[in-house]
Design an enzyme around this catalytic site. Structure first.
Site, PDB file in Angstrom:
ATOM      1  N   GLN A 195       9.134   4.193   2.611  1.00 12.53           N
ATOM      2  CA  GLN A 195       8.708   5.549   2.987  1.00 12.53           C
ATOM      3  C   GLN A 195       7.468   5.994   2.203  1.00 12.53           C
ATOM      4  OE1 GLN A 195       9.352   7.630   5.337  1.00 12.53           O
ATOM      5  NE2 GLN A 195      10.863   6.299   6.276  1.00 12.53           N
ATOM      6  N   SER A 196       6.670   5.035   1.748  1.00 12.90           N
ATOM      7  CA  SER A 196       5.504   5.375   0.921  1.00 12.90           C
ATOM      8  C   SER A 196       4.511   6.281   1.655  1.00 12.90           C
ATOM      9  CB  SER A 196       4.813   4.073   0.510  1.00 12.90           C
ATOM     10  OG  SER A 196       3.501   4.338   0.062  1.00 12.90           O
ATOM     11  N   ASN A 197       4.179   7.395   1.021  1.00 13.37           N
ATOM     12  CA  ASN A 197       3.127   8.278   1.557  1.00 13.37           C
ATOM     13  C   ASN A 197       1.763   7.602   1.434  1.00 13.37           C
ATOM     14  OD1 ASN A 197       4.673  10.805   2.043  1.00 13.37           O
ATOM     15  ND2 ASN A 197       5.093  10.589  -0.140  1.00 13.37           N
TER      16      ASN A 197
END
Ligand code: PLP
Length: 331
Positions: free
Chosen positions: A74-76
């Protein structure tokens, strides 16, 4: 002092506003502001785009055709990199740390798909082992097919990326000057150290020591981030020929709000996320900004922040990370 910035490709909608959090200021008895870096863009929202302005310029200068970067599923930062690649006509390859072999697409990862990124999924042990070697195997695979990869380490938290928050520091202090605020305490979420180190670098280069800067850590521990931030500052000194004393700048960190682990929620955190939405219409995420905001509020309540100095929470974005954790809320 005029700062000599490296080359940059403007992508963020800046300056982002600084807004007073009126209800919380009243309730906490302190002047409380939010620097809305969650409003740097939509696809490119959050702190990551400021770093990418410099990192993507470096990739283009080096003639890359593919940008490779890494992070949690879920890395921005990965999502923002994928979006920046679309805008600049580059390919994007994301190395994602996952708990399941084929993670569901939701939140940031859904957007990674929409932006047409390629993926390599790795479980935790493999990811950390290969990260040590800069994921050379993945880069080699791209080279073997005739590609020219440019690798951005996790979070864009390297000396080049930190220039994004040198620039942001100048923006923030300029805005506070215009608001008549003479000193303040800036507080930010620290997840890989680039944002926090960039702010420290900005303060050192502008000599605005009336601004305190504190990072609330959301993973690892204080010792790790002392080392990580110190390394980014030291690399910046070497690579950009900056005054050597900058490497020894004070690094203020707060621990105690990570909960069960990186990206893992806990009840008090979710209550603070609800409270910020209810009282200020501010959306926080459970991975970065929620933990930092929760930590900040708790520390203010414990009397750890002097009331005479306004507090500016730097809202670094992350809203897409909220949706995959929707089931944790109790309404
Ligand atoms: C929304 C958000 N806030 C804060 C951070 C922390 O910034 P840094 O990695 O520069 O410490 C990150 C990324 O790690 C992020 O995605």
């Amino acid at each position: 002092m005029k700062i000599n910035y490296p080359e940059r490709i403007p992508m963020a909608n800046t300056p982002t506003p600084i807004q007073k959090l009126e209800t919380l200021s009243r309730e906490l008895g302190i002047e409380f502001y939010a620097k809305r870096d969650d409003m740097t863009g939509m696809e490119l929202s959050g702190n990551k785009v400021r770093k990418l302005e410099f990192l993507m310029a470096e990739a283009m200068q080096k003639g890359a055709d593919t940008v490779v970067t890494c992070g949690g599923v879920q890395s921005n930062h990965c999502r923002a990199t994928a979006a920046a690649c679309v805008k600049l006509g580059l390919k994007c390859h994301l190395i994602l740390r996952t708990r399941t072999p084929k993670p569901p697409y939701d939140g940031n990862h859904l957007l990674d798909y929409l932006f047409g990124a390629d993926f390599t999924y790795m479980d935790k042990p493999e990811y950390y082992e290969k990260e040590e070697g800069g994921f050379e195997e993945v880069l080699e695979g791209i080279r073997a097919k005739g590609g020219k990869p440019f690798y951005i380490p996790v979070g864009g938290s390297v000396a080049m990326g930190s220039w994004g928050y040198v620039k942001a520091f100048e923006e923030i202090t300029g805005q506070l000057d215009a608001m008549g605020i003479k000193k303040a305490h800036l507080v930010v979420s620290t997840g890989s150290g680039g944002t926090h180190s960039g702010l420290i670098l900005g303060r050192a280069l502008t000599k605005r020591t009336e601004f305190r800067i504190t990072g609330v850590i959301v993973c690892d521990d204080i010792e790790y981030f002392q080392g990580q931030n110190r390394k980014i500052l030291g690399d910046a000194v070497k690579l950009f020929n900056l005054p050597p004393e900058i490497e020894h700048e004070k690094i203020d960190l707060i621990d105690g709000y990570i909960g069960p682990g990186y990206a893992l929620p806990y009840p008090e955190l979710m209550e603070t996320i609800k409270m910020a939405a209810l009282k200020e219409a501010i959306i926080l995420d459970p991975v970065y900004t929620g933990k930092a905001f929760h930590g900040l509020i708790m520390e203010i309540r414990k009397g750890k922040f002097p009331k005479e100095s306004p507090v500016v929470f730097i809202h670094t974005g992350g809203a897409f990370g909220l949706f995959p954790q929707k089931d944790v809320f109790e309404f």
